[in-house]
Design an enzyme around this catalytic site. Structure first.
Site, mmCIF file in Angstrom:
data_model
loop_
_atom_site.group_PDB
_atom_site.id
_atom_site.type_symbol
_atom_site.label_atom_id
_atom_site.label_comp_id
_atom_site.label_asym_id
_atom_site.label_seq_id
_atom_site.Cartn_x
_atom_site.Cartn_y
_atom_site.Cartn_z
ATOM 1 N N HIS A 45 23.365 1.472 -105.290
ATOM 2 C CA HIS A 45 23.900 0.715 -106.420
ATOM 3 C C HIS A 45 24.825 1.581 -107.264
ATOM 4 O O HIS A 45 25.910 1.145 -107.692
ATOM 5 C CB HIS A 45 22.745 0.186 -107.272
ATOM 6 C CG HIS A 45 23.180 -0.675 -108.413
ATOM 7 N ND1 HIS A 45 22.979 -0.328 -109.720
ATOM 8 C CD2 HIS A 45 23.825 -1.879 -108.439
ATOM 9 C CE1 HIS A 45 23.456 -1.278 -110.513
ATOM 10 N NE2 HIS A 45 23.984 -2.224 -109.764
ATOM 11 N N GLU A 55 32.055 -10.237 -114.091
ATOM 12 C CA GLU A 55 31.819 -8.807 -114.306
ATOM 13 C C GLU A 55 32.658 -8.315 -115.471
ATOM 14 O O GLU A 55 32.270 -7.428 -116.208
ATOM 15 C CB GLU A 55 32.169 -8.002 -113.049
ATOM 16 C CG GLU A 55 31.874 -6.515 -113.209
ATOM 17 C CD GLU A 55 32.450 -5.668 -112.091
ATOM 18 O OE1 GLU A 55 32.023 -4.508 -111.974
ATOM 19 O OE2 GLU A 55 33.315 -6.155 -111.347
ATOM 20 N N HIS A 95 23.753 -6.136 -119.490
ATOM 21 C CA HIS A 95 23.104 -4.856 -119.197
ATOM 22 C C HIS A 95 22.772 -4.117 -120.491
ATOM 23 O O HIS A 95 21.671 -3.571 -120.652
ATOM 24 C CB HIS A 95 24.021 -3.985 -118.327
ATOM 25 C CG HIS A 95 23.767 -4.120 -116.858
ATOM 26 N ND1 HIS A 95 22.930 -3.279 -116.162
ATOM 27 C CD2 HIS A 95 24.255 -5.001 -115.942
ATOM 28 C CE1 HIS A 95 22.904 -3.628 -114.889
ATOM 29 N NE2 HIS A 95 23.702 -4.680 -114.727
ATOM 30 N N HIS A 131 29.237 1.167 -107.602
ATOM 31 C CA HIS A 131 30.008 1.078 -108.841
ATOM 32 C C HIS A 131 30.945 2.281 -109.023
ATOM 33 O O HIS A 131 31.812 2.251 -109.904
ATOM 34 C CB HIS A 131 29.069 0.936 -110.032
ATOM 35 C CG HIS A 131 28.489 -0.447 -110.157
ATOM 36 N ND1 HIS A 131 29.195 -1.496 -110.700
ATOM 37 C CD2 HIS A 131 27.281 -0.954 -109.786
ATOM 38 C CE1 HIS A 131 28.450 -2.594 -110.672
ATOM 39 N NE2 HIS A 131 27.286 -2.293 -110.119
ATOM 40 N N HIS A 153 25.557 -7.826 -104.994
ATOM 41 C CA HIS A 153 24.424 -8.125 -105.876
ATOM 42 C C HIS A 153 23.643 -9.346 -105.385
ATOM 43 O O HIS A 153 22.415 -9.401 -105.536
ATOM 44 C CB HIS A 153 24.928 -8.345 -107.306
ATOM 45 C CG HIS A 153 25.400 -7.089 -107.965
ATOM 46 N ND1 HIS A 153 26.718 -6.699 -107.968
ATOM 47 C CD2 HIS A 153 24.719 -6.110 -108.642
ATOM 48 C CE1 HIS A 153 26.840 -5.554 -108.623
ATOM 49 N NE2 HIS A 153 25.649 -5.171 -109.044
ATOM 50 N N HIS A 171 28.413 -9.806 -117.629
ATOM 51 C CA HIS A 171 27.568 -8.892 -116.856
ATOM 52 C C HIS A 171 27.333 -7.582 -117.608
ATOM 53 O O HIS A 171 26.190 -7.148 -117.795
ATOM 54 C CB HIS A 171 28.212 -8.614 -115.497
ATOM 55 C CG HIS A 171 27.592 -7.468 -114.758
ATOM 56 N ND1 HIS A 171 28.148 -6.207 -114.753
ATOM 57 C CD2 HIS A 171 26.449 -7.385 -114.018
ATOM 58 C CE1 HIS A 171 27.389 -5.400 -114.024
ATOM 59 N NE2 HIS A 171 26.359 -6.082 -113.580
ATOM 60 N N HIS A 190 20.479 -10.492 -112.484
ATOM 61 C CA HIS A 190 21.423 -10.792 -111.409
ATOM 62 C C HIS A 190 21.098 -12.101 -110.691
ATOM 63 O O HIS A 190 21.987 -12.689 -110.071
ATOM 64 C CB HIS A 190 21.523 -9.608 -110.449
ATOM 65 C CG HIS A 190 22.459 -8.549 -110.962
ATOM 66 N ND1 HIS A 190 23.824 -8.675 -110.850
ATOM 67 C CD2 HIS A 190 22.232 -7.397 -111.641
ATOM 68 C CE1 HIS A 190 24.408 -7.629 -111.406
ATOM 69 N NE2 HIS A 190 23.467 -6.839 -111.905
#
Length: 757
Positions: A311, A426, A445, A315, A341, A441, A481
């Site tokens: 993960h 995103e 977080h 990114h 995801h 998104h 997610h």
């Protein structure tokens, strides 16, 4: 553990097969032919019943008739399995090259640069570069001299993040500083300037801020192709380990005495004599939570260091801050964000069903976050990751309210139902209108990360959700997610179903499919998973010097599976090239009811996708599980990489460079969900499509596609993804007519996954 043994090569058999004659001695082997060095080179991957064994090869004779292989891994000594065939080694021939001394020196210095990242440089050669290099004196060597000048000025004026503070990519100012550093590194006109710049700034900026900028720059520079970064969990172990492991590592370092109850013996065999090399301290690490928490049953997945690393690296390969002005275009980045995801959530659901838990429920900004999370970890500066109690409500941040989040989501839903969807979820640099659609998104977080101190009243450090390398540890990650995934599902459900003509591959019919485990005791169409142990080097966890380092490792339980192969019988009316697409779906839901196919399509897990050449008549296709395009091998540890490069520089070992090497991808061992002790029913779904219609460009050959690593979830670093089909095809759209969907080029197989403890 290491065991060296001499092997005699057979140039006929397509696989290695090694008989375990004695716990410490491996004697005899069969091999594939090896092409001359410098051209196509066989990449050798060792797969025992456990998959944490690595091979390095030293060729002894010019005709490749003899070689020495070094097997390294904890089970060489343990000998826990009574299988007659202890090891199965698969091969994959790709374009590789034997590096020259210059490349090996590059790799060695990169590894040294990342050792003890929070401490000042100790290596003499690096220290010399640090002392002598001044980027201001070489501004002509950068694409953006003003960026470098601004970077140095900000540092001199104390405008950068302090080295002891916690870097967060979601913090706008932290990210701005990091991007400035990245652009200086990425914009260096040659490798020497790039690396000298990295050495110059390494001790002047925040360690994790530097590490992220340096890693992304290295991954994207063409002159860095083939360079390997050490495992993320061994560069910054604090981000992956629990506090008790770190504490015990410090104890072992300070006392320089190994706990005899936790000692493993490292063995090397050069002839018939066993020599003890060292006695490292091995510290067991447990997953967070307790048996009183149902979520602890699936902690082995979310807290798996391979998933955390995958993960994190995804990114890095596809940063949300990536600018259109950069020379590398991120092909289908928004779709990859969704699909990677989506697959993680589908896989998490399968793990939950394997442990008699219902599929994960999506988060709702209006509802309580039912599951709390206690990370049990701390940052390098000693601050602990905050604990989130059960049943907390989302709270407003000083810069983002929950009401705004709901407004942004409503606008996104309106855009989807209007037939408009771009990079608005995103919220990357390519977002069509960030002010209007927000950063759903990214802000979600941060809301989760700061939920225990949303007004920043107490200065609580960021939670695990604020770092890509730690986010999957929190069960709320998958709930978030699932919520995001449902937005994509809304879009997909509004698309028209595929027609029979779009699904069919005229003249091609799948006659039969079976899945066979590699062990002699395997049962056809029954796959076996189990838990083994992974060893994590903790050399960077504690302060150290180049002169004295104590060998300390953490050991953690991890999911693994017995290697297997697919055998597919296909009839074709003519010679043609196809693409085999394989998926796995749970057969029953939490209530024990069979999941209707129309619903199951959104829960499928992609296992593999590969081109195949079909001749007229019957064809038998065999494919090994380890060749999957969604997985990568276990990375070599920090000490192993150092040792291999140093030995290659001495001429004692061969070091092969793979220019297609990817750090992004789930480990091979996590290809299958856990299943159950009594067996868990799944459906294997296989479809073969027309390669001539699927290839994005006629010049892309099937052989070229085989060179790509972890293509399924991680796309390509540059250029175009070779497959033109939508990700998840043909299960990405609603299924209207079962008769139209089940064309001759489609096959369903019932199989069972058993977990053997």
């Amino acid at each position: 553990m290491e065991t060296c043994a001499k092997f005699w090569m057979c140039h006929e058999n397509p696989h290695w097969s090694v008989r375990k004659v004695y716990p410490y001695v491996l004697k005899k082997a069969l091999s594939v032919p090896c092409a001359p060095l410098g051209r196509a080179q066989s990449y050798i991957r060792c797969t025992p019943v456990r998959q944490d064994v690595y091979i390095t090869r030293q060729v002894l004779t010019a005709d490749y008739s003899e070689a020495i292989l070094t097997f390294s891994g904890p089970d060489i000594v343990a000998n826990r399995y009574n299988h007659e065939i202890g090891w199965t080694v698969a091969t994959r021939t790709v374009l590789r090259r034997r590096p020259d001394e210059k490349f090996l020196k590059k790799q060695l210095l990169v590894l040294k640069l990342l050792r003890h990242i929070s401490e000042p440089i100790q290596d003499a050669e690096l220290h010399s570069i640090k002392s002598s290099y001044d980027p201001i004196s070489y501004l002509a060597n950068y694409d953006c001299p003003d960026c470098v000048r601004s970077l140095v000025r900000d540092l001199d004026n104390g405008m950068f993040l302090n080295r002891e503070e916690i870097f967060s990519l979601f913090h706008p100012e932290h990210r701005r500083q990091m991007v400035t550093l990245f652009e200086a590194l990425y914009g260096a006109k040659d490798y020497d300037t790039f690396f000298s710049t990295a050495v110059y700034f390494r001790d002047r900026v925040n360690p994790r801020q530097f590490l992220y900028a340096f890693s992304v720059a290295l991954l994207h520079r063409k002159d860095c192709r083939g360079l390997v970064l050490p495992p993320a969990y061994e560069i910054t172990p604090h981000m992956f380990l629990t506090t008790d492991v770190v504490r015990r590592a410090y104890q072992a370092k300070m006392t320089r005495v190994s706990d005899s109850s936790l000692t493993a013996v490292k063995i090397i065999q050069t002839t018939e004599t066993l020599v003890e090399i060292s006695s490292p301290t091995v510290i067991p690490m447990k997953f967070t939570g307790s048996v009183n928490n149902p979520e602890q049953r699936v902690a082995y997945f979310g807290e798996d260091i391979g998933i955390n690393s995958h993960h994190s690296h995804w990114h890095m390969d596809f940063p949300f801050w990536w600018k259109k002005s950069y020379p590398v275009d991120k092909d289908r980045k928004g779709e990859l964000f969704f699909y990677m995801h989506h697959q993680m959530v589908a896989r998490f659901d399968a793990e939950r069903l394997s442990n008699n838990l219902p599929m994960v429920e999506p988060l709702d900004f209006n509802q309580k976050i039912v599951e709390g999370f206690a990370p049990g970890a701390m940052y390098h500066n000693g601050q602990e990751f905050p604990v989130r109690p059960d049943n907390m409500m989302f709270g407003d941040l000083p810069w983002r309210s929950v009401h705004e989040m709901k407004l942004f989501e409503g606008r996104i839903r309106d855009a989807i139902t209007s037939g408009f969807i771009k990079t608005i979820i995103e919220s990357s640099e390519n977002s069509i209108n960030r002010a209007y659609y927000g950063q759903l998104h990214n802000d979600a977080h941060v809301l989760l990360s700061k939920v225990t101190d949303n007004q920043q009243k107490y200065g609580v450090p960021p939670g695990v959700m604020e770092h890509f390398e730690t986010a999957t540890r929190d069960p709320a990650f998958f709930r978030l997610h699932k919520h995001i995934d449902n937005l994509f599902k809304l879009h997909k459900d509004l698309l028209p179903p595929y027609s029979k003509d779009e699904l069919d591959f005229p003249g091609v019919k799948i006659e039969a499919v079976k899945v066979v485990g590699m062990s002699k005791a395997s049962t056809p169409n029954t796959l076996v998973t189990y838990f083994d142990e992974s060893h994590i080097d903790l050399g960077n966890c504690v302060e150290g010097t180049d002169k004295v380092d104590v060998d300390i490792k953490a050991v953690v339980s991890r999911l693994n599976h017995e290697p297997f192969k697919y055998v597919i019988t296909v009839h074709s009316n003519k010679k043609v090239t196809g693409v085999v697409r394989m998926f796995l779906a749970p057969k029953y839901d939490w209530f024990g009811q069979e999941i209707p196919f129309r619903d199951a399509r959104w829960s499928v897990i992609e296992l593999d996708r590969f081109p195949v050449k079909l001749n007229a008549g019957d064809n038998v296709i065999t494919r090994n599980s380890e060749d999957s395009i969604v997985t990568i091998p276990e990375p070599r540890s920090f000490p192993e990489l150092l040792h291999e490069v140093q030995q290659a520089l001495k001429g004692d070992e061969e070091y092969i460079v793979d220019k297609h090497y990817r750090h992004c991808g789930i480990p091979h061992r996590l290809l299958l969900p856990k299943g159950r002790t009594e067996g868990m029913a799944y459906k294997l779904l296989i479809v073969i499509t027309d390669y001539s219609k699927d290839a994005i460009h006629p010049k892309i050959q099937p052989e070229d596609v085989e060179d790509y690593s972890s293509l399924g979830y991680c796309g390509v670093m540059e250029g175009k993804i070779p497959d033109s089909k939508p990700m998840g095809y043909p299960f990405d759209r609603p299924i209207q007519s079962m008769d139209n969907f089940f064309t001759p080029n489609f096959k369903v197989l019932d199989l069972t996954i058993k977990n053997v403890n």
